[in-house]
Design a protein around this motif. Sequence first.
Motif, PDB file in Angstrom:
ATOM      1  N   PHE A 109      -9.744   2.621 -10.954  1.00 13.89           N
ATOM      2  CA  PHE A 109      -8.747   2.141 -10.000  1.00 13.89           C
ATOM      3  C   PHE A 109      -8.118   0.814 -10.415  1.00 13.89           C
ATOM      4  O   PHE A 109      -6.926   0.591 -10.164  1.00 13.89           O
ATOM      5  CB  PHE A 109      -9.384   2.007  -8.611  1.00 13.89           C
TER       6      PHE A 109
ATOM      7  N   ASN B 139      -4.062   9.413 -10.148  1.00 13.14           N
ATOM      8  CA  ASN B 139      -5.096   8.749  -9.347  1.00 13.14           C
ATOM      9  C   ASN B 139      -6.314   9.642  -9.105  1.00 13.14           C
ATOM     10  O   ASN B 139      -7.036   9.469  -8.123  1.00 13.14           O
ATOM     11  CB  ASN B 139      -4.517   8.280  -8.014  1.00 13.14           C
TER      12      ASN B 139
ATOM     13  N   TYR C 200     -14.421   6.377  -2.142  1.00  6.18           N
ATOM     14  CA  TYR C 200     -13.400   6.806  -3.099  1.00  6.18           C
ATOM     15  C   TYR C 200     -13.018   8.260  -2.824  1.00  6.18           C
ATOM     16  O   TYR C 200     -13.154   9.123  -3.691  1.00  6.18           O
ATOM     17  CB  TYR C 200     -13.902   6.646  -4.534  1.00  6.18           C
TER      18      TYR C 200
ATOM     19  N   GLU D 185       0.134   7.494  -1.006  1.00  9.05           N
ATOM     20  CA  GLU D 185      -0.933   8.264  -1.635  1.00  9.05           C
ATOM     21  C   GLU D 185      -2.311   7.696  -1.292  1.00  9.05           C
ATOM     22  O   GLU D 185      -3.266   8.430  -1.080  1.00  9.05           O
ATOM     23  CB  GLU D 185      -0.747   8.295  -3.160  1.00  9.05           C
ATOM     24  N   TYR D 186      -2.411   6.373  -1.249  1.00  8.01           N
ATOM     25  CA  TYR D 186      -3.674   5.734  -0.898  1.00  8.01           C
ATOM     26  C   TYR D 186      -4.072   6.102   0.523  1.00  8.01           C
ATOM     27  O   TYR D 186      -5.221   6.460   0.796  1.00  8.01           O
ATOM     28  CB  TYR D 186      -3.539   4.215  -1.035  1.00  8.01           C
TER      29      TYR D 186
ATOM     30  N   THR E 223     -10.758  11.593  -5.001  1.00  3.17           N
ATOM     31  CA  THR E 223     -10.573  11.077  -6.363  1.00  3.17           C
ATOM     32  C   THR E 223     -10.833  12.156  -7.412  1.00  3.17           C
ATOM     33  O   THR E 223     -10.330  12.076  -8.524  1.00  3.17           O
ATOM     34  CB  THR E 223     -11.518   9.881  -6.602  1.00  3.17           C
TER      35      THR E 223
ATOM     36  N   THR F  82       0.837  -1.198   0.000  1.00  4.36           N
ATOM     37  CA  THR F  82       0.000   0.000   0.000  1.00  4.36           C
ATOM     38  C   THR F  82       0.875   1.253   0.000  1.00  4.36           C
ATOM     39  O   THR F  82       1.738   1.415   0.857  1.00  4.36           O
ATOM     40  CB  THR F  82      -0.921   0.034   1.238  1.00  4.36           C
TER      41      THR F  82
ATOM     42  N   ARG G 107      -5.328   9.733   1.091  1.00  5.12           N
ATOM     43  CA  ARG G 107      -6.696  10.032   0.666  1.00  5.12           C
ATOM     44  C   ARG G 107      -7.652  10.007   1.861  1.00  5.12           C
ATOM     45  O   ARG G 107      -8.539  10.857   1.982  1.00  5.12           O
ATOM     46  CB  ARG G 107      -7.156   9.022  -0.382  1.00  5.12           C
TER      47      ARG G 107
END
Length: 398
Positions: A126, A142, A177, A30-31, A180, A27, A34
């Motif tokens: 994604f 992303n 999400y 950046e994920y 995004t 992971t 969010r």
Amino acid sequence: MTTLTSNQQTLLHQFKAKNKDILKPDTDDEYILRWLRAREWDLTKSEKMLRDSLAWRQRFETDEIMKWDPPEAVKKFSAGGYFGVNKQGIPIWYELLGRIDVRGLLLSVSKKDLIRYRIKMTEYLFQERFHELSEMYGKKINRCIFICDLEGISMKHIWKPAVDVYTDILATVEANYPETLHCCYVINAPAIFPLLYSLVKPFLAPETRSKMRILGSNWKATLLKDINADQIPEHWGGTAKDADGNIYCESQICLGGPIPESYYLKNIQDNFDLTQFTTITINRGSSTYLDFKAEHPKSVLRWNFWTDNNDICFGIYRQTDAGKKSQNVQDMIQVVEPSRVNSHLVPEFGWIICDEPGIYIIHFDNTYSWVTAKKLSYLIEIAAPDNLKDLKVESTNF
């Protein structure tokens, strides 16, 4: 990745340590960011949001959703699609709300499948598109751009069941999400846009609202500042066309349109949240009056109803003397002419603009029927337009 402050770096490390049981070894930061940004760096709220989303993904079987084949009506008539990228390689989704036959779609497809289809379109980003573009441009991509074309939008799109589906989709996307959206360009905004916005605003995060731009009549020039002409279909001001010359690039963007009744489901009422409806019986030879108060001029009175057996006569009036507790219909101003509607075949819905404040009377009349009582389920609401103070508005249409 944007530069983080020392405090943000600390919070990032704390979040990773606290949630190592659910984060995969590969992971990336950046994920994780969010979720932190979506909850303004509150560790507890960010963790809850992430864990709730992972549980939702398991229930919804989201990892396998790309294998799902949507119903034909959804694929043929859900207006919108991905086409092109902006100058930074960010993919673009065209949202064509005004081209959707909202009534036909809800009579043809289950609410669950409509939401599931939009989740599939988001998962495509994604699971496939972001990876392709990141490799192509040699950087992390992303986020997505929305071009929301409201050409063709009218009051029929504010039908309560349709608004419920759209707000459910917005709430689901916002919850699962986050961060995004790169930006959303709203074009061809009609005079009723303030009302539309007031209905969806509660489901949009403040960060999402800050990224919306309501463009004016020069919207094509604005789009071309951000997107190269060959990445925009000719209809929207670019130079792109399909191989057959189609200026909408229909090979990638569905244009929606009226849905034939052959697609309609038999149990159409399954698509409606009956907990919001009131059910009454109008006896043979009798009628029912319902009164609703419009506090502000230009309020919108919306109705949605059906009968279980046979038709019903429906009309709307406005009281001329609000001081009276009761007033004969003959002394009121007729707003919607009474007529018999086949609400036992297809749910009836509609709207009026209340030009003046006052008491509006909805009349369900069964006096013409000397044999049959009518079981009626109805949902009637009055909505006042909201202001647009939190949006970047360039349009002067409203």
